[in-house]
Design an enzyme around this catalytic site. Structure first.
Site, mmCIF file in Angstrom:
data_model
loop_
_atom_site.group_PDB
_atom_site.id
_atom_site.type_symbol
_atom_site.label_atom_id
_atom_site.label_comp_id
_atom_site.label_asym_id
_atom_site.label_seq_id
_atom_site.Cartn_x
_atom_site.Cartn_y
_atom_site.Cartn_z
ATOM 1 N N HIS A 1 0.871 -1.171 0.000
ATOM 2 C CA HIS A 1 0.000 0.000 0.000
ATOM 3 C C HIS A 1 0.915 1.230 0.000
ATOM 4 O O HIS A 1 2.001 1.207 0.576
ATOM 5 C CB HIS A 1 -0.866 0.070 1.262
ATOM 6 N N GLU B 1 -8.955 -13.562 -1.766
ATOM 7 C CA GLU B 1 -8.263 -13.882 -0.520
ATOM 8 C C GLU B 1 -9.021 -14.995 0.190
ATOM 9 O O GLU B 1 -10.233 -14.904 0.406
ATOM 10 C CB GLU B 1 -8.158 -12.664 0.394
ATOM 11 N N HIS C 1 -11.012 -14.053 3.332
ATOM 12 C CA HIS C 1 -12.210 -13.297 2.985
ATOM 13 C C HIS C 1 -13.313 -14.223 2.479
ATOM 14 O O HIS C 1 -14.505 -13.978 2.723
ATOM 15 C CB HIS C 1 -11.892 -12.257 1.906
ATOM 16 N N ASP D 1 -4.623 -13.959 -2.758
ATOM 17 C CA ASP D 1 -3.997 -13.610 -1.487
ATOM 18 C C ASP D 1 -4.009 -14.876 -0.641
ATOM 19 O O ASP D 1 -5.053 -15.279 -0.106
ATOM 20 C CB ASP D 1 -4.757 -12.475 -0.791
ATOM 21 N N ASP E 1 -5.831 -13.701 9.038
ATOM 22 C CA ASP E 1 -4.681 -13.595 8.121
ATOM 23 C C ASP E 1 -3.516 -14.493 8.535
ATOM 24 O O ASP E 1 -2.383 -14.026 8.716
ATOM 25 C CB ASP E 1 -4.197 -12.141 8.034
#
Length: 399
Positions: free
Chosen positions: A64, A231, A234, A259, A272
């Site tokens: 990012h 992901e 997700h 991801d 995660d």
């Protein structure tokens, strides 16, 4: 195998993760950190990033904009900070194959984005977000990045009582179209990716899952301009398996990147974690092989160390474990598809549609009236086994 497994390190988890959670302070104190978010510290982190990539043997990383360079007091200062860090990254990647797998703009952490970015009710915020994406896409292109991601963590609502749903969706579509236009104007040849997630931090995100996101893109004429970054964690938050989300994207030609992470079945949030489940990895790689690979996408380890893992060595162990898991999954999936037993089982379930009449149904040339005549002629359809247990046994035998 290297062509199939295009691994990437996530800068934000690896170099900005602190181990903090809602109930506890940071636990990690890396040797390159000085406890500040200064520009000098950002440069040290970038050097650490490249040292880590080289030692790990990975040629891709994701970022990012605000992960790699600090926010300034003004947008111009923020852009200047980003330029300094990107100049160093460009220098460090000289003579190597290291490049960003993708870049993105962080449009969810700063208070200005509390109501959303592209879906904010305030046009001043919308304009600021557009400026941030513009710059982030420029530097991704400058570094030779292969993709650019949009994750709408704040693009959604907490309640419909104060939300104009159609207006926000329309605004988000216009924002994405403007991004497409900018991509073309600067000559960025990378793929634009949208990353679905159902909620967290927003109660309801507009890109809930793969099907919802693809429907949105189709509705606004953007389906040819974007693919999906799926992901795994997700996927489970949206009530699906990762395999389901990957297959949904694949069958519609929209799978662009993965991801690679996982969640914890006993928690209800986005944990995660690094993927270490061989069964899950094999299912993932079945889809990737059927997709013909992921390039120019890849496998980004959007995963973080556990709060209690505080050694630099743990960063290496976690990534190596994730890479080995996916490599084993690739071997398993390749053997499973090559042997063909499971493929034959699936084909047999649908073999009635391989007949002349079945082909007519698939072509759409039979009316309900004609099908009714056939149903009367045939009588009650026979019950046939789905062979689920056999399919599961076949799959498990390859792990």
């Amino acid at each position: 195998m290297k062509d199939w497994l295009r691994f990437s390190v996530a800068f934000w988890h690896t170099f900005r993760g602190t181990g903090a959670d809602p109930f506890g302070a940071p636990t990690k104190s890396w040797p390159w950190e000085d406890g500040t978010n200064s520009l000098a510290m950002a440069l040290r982190r970038m050097k650490a990033n490249f040292e880590f990539l080289k030692k790990l043997g990975v040629e891709r990383w994701c970022f990012h904009d605000r992960d790699i360079a600090p926010d300034g007091i003004t947008l111009a200062e923020s852009n200047a900070n980003l330029d300094v860090v990107v100049a160093l990254a460009k220098q460090l990647q000289e003579g190597t194959e290291i490049r960003p797998l993708w870049g993105t703009a962080q449009l969810f952490m700063h208070p200005r984005y509390m109501h959303g970015a592209a879906t904010s009710p305030d046009m001043h915020v919308y304009a600021y977000a557009a400026s941030q994406v513009k710059k982030a896409m420029e530097v991704t292109n400058e570094l030779g990045g292969e993709n650019f991601v949009f994750w709408g963590g704040r693009e959604g609502y907490q309640t419909l009582l104060n939300t104009d749903l159609k207006k926000e969706l329309d605004h988000m579509a216009r924002f994405l179209q403007a991004a497409v236009n900018w991509k073309k104007s600067i000559g960025f040849n990378g793929t634009l990716l949208i990353e679905p997630k159902p909620q967290e931090p927003t109660k309801h995100q507009y890109d809930w899952d793969a099907a919802t996101t693809m429907g949105f893109l189709q509705r606004y004429g953007l389906a040819d301009e974007f693919k999906l970054n799926i992901e795994c964690n997700h996927a489970t938050l949206s009530g699906h398996s990762c395999h389901h989300e990957l297959e949904m994207a694949r069958i519609y030609g929209m799978l662009g990147n993965i991801d690679a992470n996982t969640g914890d079945a006993q928690t209800g949030w986005d944990t995660d974690q690094f993927l270490t489940d061989i069964s899950e990895a094999t299912l993932i790689m079945l889809t990737v092989i059927k997709n013909g690979g992921l390039a120019p996408g890849g496998f980004n380890f959007d995963a973080k160390l556990r709060r209690e893992s505080v050694d630099v060595e743990d960063l290496f162990i976690a990534h190596i474990s994730g890479m080995d898991t996916l490599a084993r999954g690739l071997r398993n999936a390749a053997q499973l598809l090559q042997d063909g037993t499971l493929t034959e089982l699936v084909q047999k379930r649908y073999e009635s549609f391989d007949s002349k009449l079945g082909a007519s149904i698939k072509e759409g040339s039979l009316s309900f009236e004609e099908l009714e005549k056939k149903a009367i002629e045939w009588g009650e359809p026979p019950l046939t086994s789905g062979k689920q247990e056999f399919a599961e046994m076949i799959f498990q035998s390859y792990l």
